[in-house]
Structures are given as structure tokens and as C-alpha cells.
Design a protein around this motif. Structure first.
Motif, PDB file in Angstrom:
ATOM      1  N   PRO A 189       0.819  -1.226  -0.023  1.00 40.13           N
ATOM      2  CA  PRO A 189      -0.090  -0.290  -0.169  1.00 40.13           C
ATOM      3  C   PRO A 189       0.943   1.447  -0.347  1.00 40.13           C
ATOM      4  O   PRO A 189       1.757   1.499   0.562  1.00 40.13           O
ATOM      5  N   THR A 190      -0.202   2.469  -0.069  1.00 41.25           N
ATOM      6  CA  THR A 190       1.043   3.851  -0.314  1.00 41.25           C
ATOM      7  C   THR A 190       0.986   4.391   0.876  1.00 41.25           C
ATOM      8  O   THR A 190       0.954   3.817   2.029  1.00 41.25           O
ATOM      9  N   ARG A 191       3.151   4.621   1.166  1.00 40.94           N
ATOM     10  CA  ARG A 191       3.189   4.812   2.283  1.00 40.94           C
ATOM     11  C   ARG A 191       2.371   6.563   1.902  1.00 40.94           C
ATOM     12  O   ARG A 191       2.943   7.348   1.192  1.00 40.94           O
ATOM     13  N   HIS A 192       2.500   7.318   3.532  1.00 39.41           N
ATOM     14  CA  HIS A 192       2.058   9.083   3.989  1.00 39.41           C
ATOM     15  C   HIS A 192       3.037   9.403   4.663  1.00 39.41           C
ATOM     16  O   HIS A 192       3.031   9.135   5.599  1.00 39.41           O
ATOM     17  N   LEU A 193       3.520  10.519   4.278  1.00 40.49           N
ATOM     18  CA  LEU A 193       4.485  11.697   4.568  1.00 40.49           C
ATOM     19  C   LEU A 193       3.633  12.534   5.184  1.00 40.49           C
ATOM     20  O   LEU A 193       3.231  13.052   4.004  1.00 40.49           O
ATOM     21  N   ILE A 194       3.032  12.963   6.910  1.00 38.69           N
ATOM     22  CA  ILE A 194       1.862  13.752   6.164  1.00 38.69           C
ATOM     23  C   ILE A 194       2.879  15.761   7.413  1.00 38.69           C
ATOM     24  O   ILE A 194       3.649  14.740   8.617  1.00 38.69           O
ATOM     25  N   PHE A 195       2.836  16.004   7.159  1.00 38.32           N
ATOM     26  CA  PHE A 195       3.467  17.170   7.788  1.00 38.32           C
ATOM     27  C   PHE A 195       2.479  18.469   8.425  1.00 38.32           C
ATOM     28  O   PHE A 195       1.464  18.529   7.645  1.00 38.32           O
ATOM     29  N   THR A 196       2.952  18.247   9.534  1.00 30.21           N
ATOM     30  CA  THR A 196       2.353  19.636  10.339  1.00 30.21           C
ATOM     31  C   THR A 196       2.201  21.174  10.403  1.00 30.21           C
ATOM     32  O   THR A 196       3.152  21.561  10.051  1.00 30.21           O
ATOM     33  N   CYS A 197       1.575  21.871   8.988  1.00 27.25           N
ATOM     34  CA  CYS A 197       2.120  23.490   9.202  1.00 27.25           C
ATOM     35  C   CYS A 197       1.138  24.034   9.594  1.00 27.25           C
ATOM     36  O   CYS A 197       0.782  24.175  11.351  1.00 27.25           O
ATOM     37  N   SER A 198       0.508  25.517   9.221  1.00 24.42           N
ATOM     38  CA  SER A 198       0.204  26.249   9.806  1.00 24.42           C
ATOM     39  C   SER A 198      -0.542  27.701   8.768  1.00 24.42           C
ATOM     40  O   SER A 198       0.338  27.369   7.577  1.00 24.42           O
ATOM     41  N   THR A 199      -1.740  27.860   8.948  1.00 26.20           N
ATOM     42  CA  THR A 199      -2.099  28.787   7.702  1.00 26.20           C
ATOM     43  C   THR A 199      -1.690  30.448   8.201  1.00 26.20           C
ATOM     44  O   THR A 199      -1.081  31.125   6.720  1.00 26.20           O
ATOM     45  N   LEU A 200      -0.853  29.892   8.591  1.00 28.92           N
ATOM     46  CA  LEU A 200       0.632  31.445   8.653  1.00 28.92           C
ATOM     47  C   LEU A 200       1.240  31.051   7.580  1.00 28.92           C
ATOM     48  O   LEU A 200       2.047  32.012   7.009  1.00 28.92           O
ATOM     49  N   ALA A 201       1.548  29.867   7.256  1.00 27.43           N
ATOM     50  CA  ALA A 201       2.033  29.827   5.829  1.00 27.43           C
ATOM     51  C   ALA A 201       1.939  30.466   4.281  1.00 27.43           C
ATOM     52  O   ALA A 201       2.481  30.545   3.457  1.00 27.43           O
ATOM     53  N   PHE A 202       0.517  31.057   4.484  1.00 27.47           N
ATOM     54  CA  PHE A 202      -0.840  31.334   3.646  1.00 27.47           C
ATOM     55  C   PHE A 202      -0.840  33.377   3.894  1.00 27.47           C
ATOM     56  O   PHE A 202      -0.486  33.373   2.951  1.00 27.47           O
ATOM     57  N   VAL A 203      -0.957  33.007   4.983  1.00 33.39           N
ATOM     58  CA  VAL A 203      -0.758  35.161   5.165  1.00 33.39           C
ATOM     59  C   VAL A 203      -0.323  35.077   6.617  1.00 33.39           C
ATOM     60  O   VAL A 203       0.084  34.796   7.736  1.00 33.39           O
ATOM     61  N   PRO A 204       0.302  36.564   6.420  1.00 35.03           N
ATOM     62  CA  PRO A 204       0.987  36.560   7.436  1.00 35.03           C
ATOM     63  C   PRO A 204       0.421  37.401   8.870  1.00 35.03           C
ATOM     64  O   PRO A 204      -0.378  38.228   7.747  1.00 35.03           O
ATOM     65  N   ILE A 205       0.974  37.441   9.780  1.00 34.71           N
ATOM     66  CA  ILE A 205       0.234  37.780  10.852  1.00 34.71           C
ATOM     67  C   ILE A 205       1.437  38.562  11.736  1.00 34.71           C
ATOM     68  O   ILE A 205       2.331  38.375  12.116  1.00 34.71           O
ATOM     69  N   ALA A 206       1.247  40.169  11.754  1.00 31.68           N
ATOM     70  CA  ALA A 206       2.380  40.599  12.900  1.00 31.68           C
ATOM     71  C   ALA A 206       2.321  40.053  13.905  1.00 31.68           C
ATOM     72  O   ALA A 206       1.114  40.083  14.607  1.00 31.68           O
ATOM     73  N   GLY A 207       3.339  39.302  14.355  1.00 29.90           N
ATOM     74  CA  GLY A 207       3.507  39.432  15.846  1.00 29.90           C
ATOM     75  C   GLY A 207       4.424  37.783  15.588  1.00 29.90           C
ATOM     76  O   GLY A 207       4.599  37.148  16.703  1.00 29.90           O
ATOM     77  N   TYR A 208       4.568  37.669  14.879  1.00 31.92           N
ATOM     78  CA  TYR A 208       4.677  35.893  14.045  1.00 31.92           C
ATOM     79  C   TYR A 208       5.916  35.814  13.666  1.00 31.92           C
ATOM     80  O   TYR A 208       6.185  34.791  12.724  1.00 31.92           O
ATOM     81  N   ALA A 209       7.148  36.413  13.661  1.00 34.64           N
ATOM     82  CA  ALA A 209       8.288  37.044  12.223  1.00 34.64           C
ATOM     83  C   ALA A 209       8.865  34.992  12.916  1.00 34.64           C
ATOM     84  O   ALA A 209       9.348  35.332  12.731  1.00 34.64           O
ATOM     85  N   PRO A 210       9.514  35.011  14.490  1.00 30.88           N
ATOM     86  CA  PRO A 210      10.000  34.122  14.569  1.00 30.88           C
ATOM     87  C   PRO A 210       9.439  32.851  14.201  1.00 30.88           C
ATOM     88  O   PRO A 210      10.580  31.522  14.083  1.00 30.88           O
ATOM     89  N   TYR A 211       8.431  32.527  14.508  1.00 30.89           N
ATOM     90  CA  TYR A 211       7.596  31.568  13.718  1.00 30.89           C
ATOM     91  C   TYR A 211       7.214  30.358  12.682  1.00 30.89           C
ATOM     92  O   TYR A 211       7.554  29.923  12.195  1.00 30.89           O
TER      93      TYR A 211
END
Length: 370
Positions: A189-211
Motif C-alpha cells: 500500500p501507498t506510504r504517507h508522509l504528513i507535515f503539520t504546518c499552519s495557515t501562517l504559511a499562507f497569510v502573514p500576521i504581525a507578531g509571528y515573525a520568529p515562527y
């Protein structure tokens, strides 16, 4: 004779017609989300799954729900005592207690050698077979304004967010993609690699610059791997009699918003008040809810997975060349999102400007360069 179209379609401007088109698309998008049926592309019963960051929060919830579906689970985190407690919770969720197996490994995944050790130990525990699925949940968020945050903290964020995922992916993919001869090939069967990201990868929000840059790096890595892995998958075509990997491999990325957890509570204590104001639309979800939504999306075979409508809209505004879950659905979503962000993006900057007018610079003084 066909009935005439409503007058609105004759008299409407292109903008109005565009809005109607987008609304129809959103209806189709919602209907497909609610009523879409397809075969399960993420069968986990009897398979072995490694979950990093599995001692609490989303990782623990993911592990419990996968155990409910009959998977064997290997939890990975740093703190042994938390891992022991989490394994007991996962065992308690097992669907087939008599035949499912559970294990934990304490490791610092910021070190590549530790990730290699984890995969070697998980393989040995799994009767010499590589894990079937790896889900990367390790990491934490340290919010703050860029100029107010030490360079060391920003390096730590990149290590604990991006490099824990990249090191883990590298360690498992070297095993999964190792070539074997055609005579050794077996239906796998197909093997799966799953990353956990964040919607901050789409839209920047001030105060998350380190992350957020570390999360954006995970998205870029996932997009790159989604292309590269097709080369290995293609090599397994029946027309090819060369050495190939033992199974197809698919990559997926989950983009949640706020997740209620001990880590989230700590994050809130450090988060600038401006950041809290700008992300007012983010209604944090329980880890179990995020895990449930993500697993259902994996079962549908989705690549980029968001967990609430606001996250869907953020994804739609930033799809770019990323792989689509559904051409029609994501196209309409992109049209809607790009219209929405004509207002949203300037509004975020405007709110930051007025915050400075009213409150001045952050209370902690910026160290001046000499």
C-alpha cells in the motif's frame, strides 16, 4: 422552447456576474466538502504509524484517533514521562487491543542523527519493516515582534519547527525510496508522509515573525517533495523493470489555525496584544477536532488540508503553483479568496498602523545599534 434567463443575467455588469459565479462555486465547494464520497485513500488498520510530537496536543490526538482505526502507533517526543502517559491514552483508544501494538521513543528531532535512530528503532520494533506512515507534529510557537526577538530564539524556532520535520522526512524517505530489484517487488500500500504546518504559511500576521517563516519553509518543502516523489512513483510503472522503491509515497500537509493545548496557553502569554487583535477571526479548535478533520481529508486523498472555513479562504489566496485537492473547487475558492483579500491585506496593515498611533512602540525598548 427554453424558459428565458432571469432578467438579472441580462442586465448585470461583469462584476455582478463574477460574484454570482463565485457564489455558485462556493456552493459547489461546500457541497463537495459535505457530501463528497470517494474510496478511502488512507487506510491505517494494521499499519504502523510514527507520530512525532506525540506526547501532547495535536500529536497525541492524532495518535489516539489512528489507534481507534486499528493502527499500530510509535510516539516520539523528548520527555519520557509525558510519552509514557500518552502511550497509555493511545492504548485506551485502541480498536483491537489484542493485536495492536504501541511503542514510544524519546528523541531530540532537531538532530538529524536522532531522527535516523528513531527510524531504525521503529523499523526494528516493526519486525524489520519500515513504518508505513509518518506524521510530523513536533514543534512549538514563540510569538513576538521581529526586532524584539533574539536571533537565538529565531534559530530555535527554525530548529524546532522546520528542522524537526525536515530531519524526520529525510530519515524516513531514505528508507522508503531505497531501490529494490523487480524480483523483490510485492504489492505494498501507498506510504504517507504528513507535515503539520499552519495557515501562517499562507497569510502573514504581525507578531509571528520568529515562527511563520519556519512554517512557510515546511510548505515549500512539501510542494517540492510532491513533485520529486512522482519520479520515484513513476519508476514503479509496469513498463519499468529497473530497481524501484518498494511502494508509492504520497506527501500531505495539514494547515490548522489555533489549537487549544498547553503549548497554546504558553503562546498566549507571550503573544503581543496587536497579534491577538489581528487574528480575532481565528477561533482555536480542540486537538481532537483538528485531528478528526485532517484524517477525514487524508481519507479523501487531499494534499493541502485546512481545518476551518477561514483557513480555506487563506489557502485559496495563496495556492499559487501548489498541487490542488480539486481543480474546480480550489479554482472557485481562489477566485473568492483573492477578492476577499483585496480588503483583508490592507486592513491588516491599517490596523497595525493605528495600533502604533494609539499605543506607540512595544513597551520593551529596542536595542539600538552603535
Amino acid at each position: 422552447m427554453h424558459p428565458p434567463l432571469p432578467t438579472v443575467f441580462y442586465d448585470s455588469s461583469p462584476t455582478t456576474l463574477g460574484i454570482y459565479t463565485i457564489l455558485c462555486g462556493l456552493f459547489l465547494y461546500t457541497a463537495s466538502k459535505m457530501f463528497g464520497f470517494s474510496r478511502n485513500r488512507f487506510v491505517v488498520e494494521g499499519r504502523t504509524i510514527v507520530v512525532t510530537g506525540g506526547s501532547e496536543g495535536l500529536g497525541k490526538s492524532v495518535a489516539c484517533q489512528l489507534a481507534e482505526k486499528g493502527a499500530n502507533i510509535v510516539l516520539v517526543a523528548r520527555t519520557t514521562s509525558r510519552l509514557q502517559e500518552a502511550v497509555e491514552a493511545v492504548k485506551g483508544s485502541a480498536n483491537y487491543v489484542d493485536r495492536q501494538r504501541f511503542h514510544y521513543i524519546s528523541a531530540d528531532l532537531t538532530e538529524a542523527a536522532e531522527c535516523e535512530r528513531v527510524m531504525a528503532e521503529a523499523t526494528e520494533w516493526n519486525d524489520g519493516n519500515s513504518p508505513d506512515i509518518v506524521w510530523c507534529c513536533a514543534g512549538y510557537c514563540h510569538p513576538g515582534f521581529f526586532a524584539e526577538t533574539s536571533v537565538q530564539t529565531m534559530r530555535d524556532q527554525m530548529d524546532t519547527v522546520y528542522w524537526t520535520a525536515a530531519n524526520t522526512a529525510h530519515a524516513i524517505l531514505k528508507r522508503w525510496l531505497a531501490p529494490i530489484s523487480p524480483s523483490q517487488q510485492r504489492p505494498t500500500p501507498t506510504r504517507h508522509l504528513i507535515f503539520t504546518c499552519s495557515t501562517l504559511a499562507f497569510v502573514p500576521i504581525a507578531g509571528y515573525a520568529p515562527y511563520s517563516p519556519a512554517k512557510a519553509a515546511i510548505r515549500s518543502l512539501s510542494d517540492t517533495l510532491s513533485q520529486e516523489l512522482e519520479m520515484y512513483n513513476g519508476s514503479r510503472s509496469s513498463k519499468n523493470r529497473h530497481e524501484t522503491p518498494a511502494a508509492n509515497v504520497k506527501v500531505h500537509t495539514v494547515f490548522p489555525m489555533g489549537i487549544l493545548s498547553p503549548g497554546f496557553d504558553n503562546e498566549q502569554k507571550m503573544k503581543p496584544e496587536l497579534t491577538k487583535k489581528l487574528e480575532a477571526a481565528d477561533k482555536p479548535q480542540a486537538p481532537r477536532e483538528v485531528a478528526n478533520i485532517a484524517i477525514k481529508a487524508l481519507e479523501r486523498g487531499e494534499y493541502m488540508i485546512t481545518t476551518m472555513f477561514v483557513g480555506d479562504v487563506m489557502k485559496g489566496a495563496a495556492l499559487g503553483p501548489s498541487q490542488r485537492n480539486s481543480f474546480i473547487r480550489d479554482t472557485f475558492l481562489g477566485w473568492f479568496s483573492n477578492l476577499a483579500f483585496i480588503h483583508v491585506s490592507p486592513d491588516l496593515r491599517r490596523q497595525a498602523w493605528y495600533w502604533g498611533v494609539k499605543n506607540g512602540i512595544p513597551s520593551r525598548p529596542i536595542q539600538k545599534s552603535k
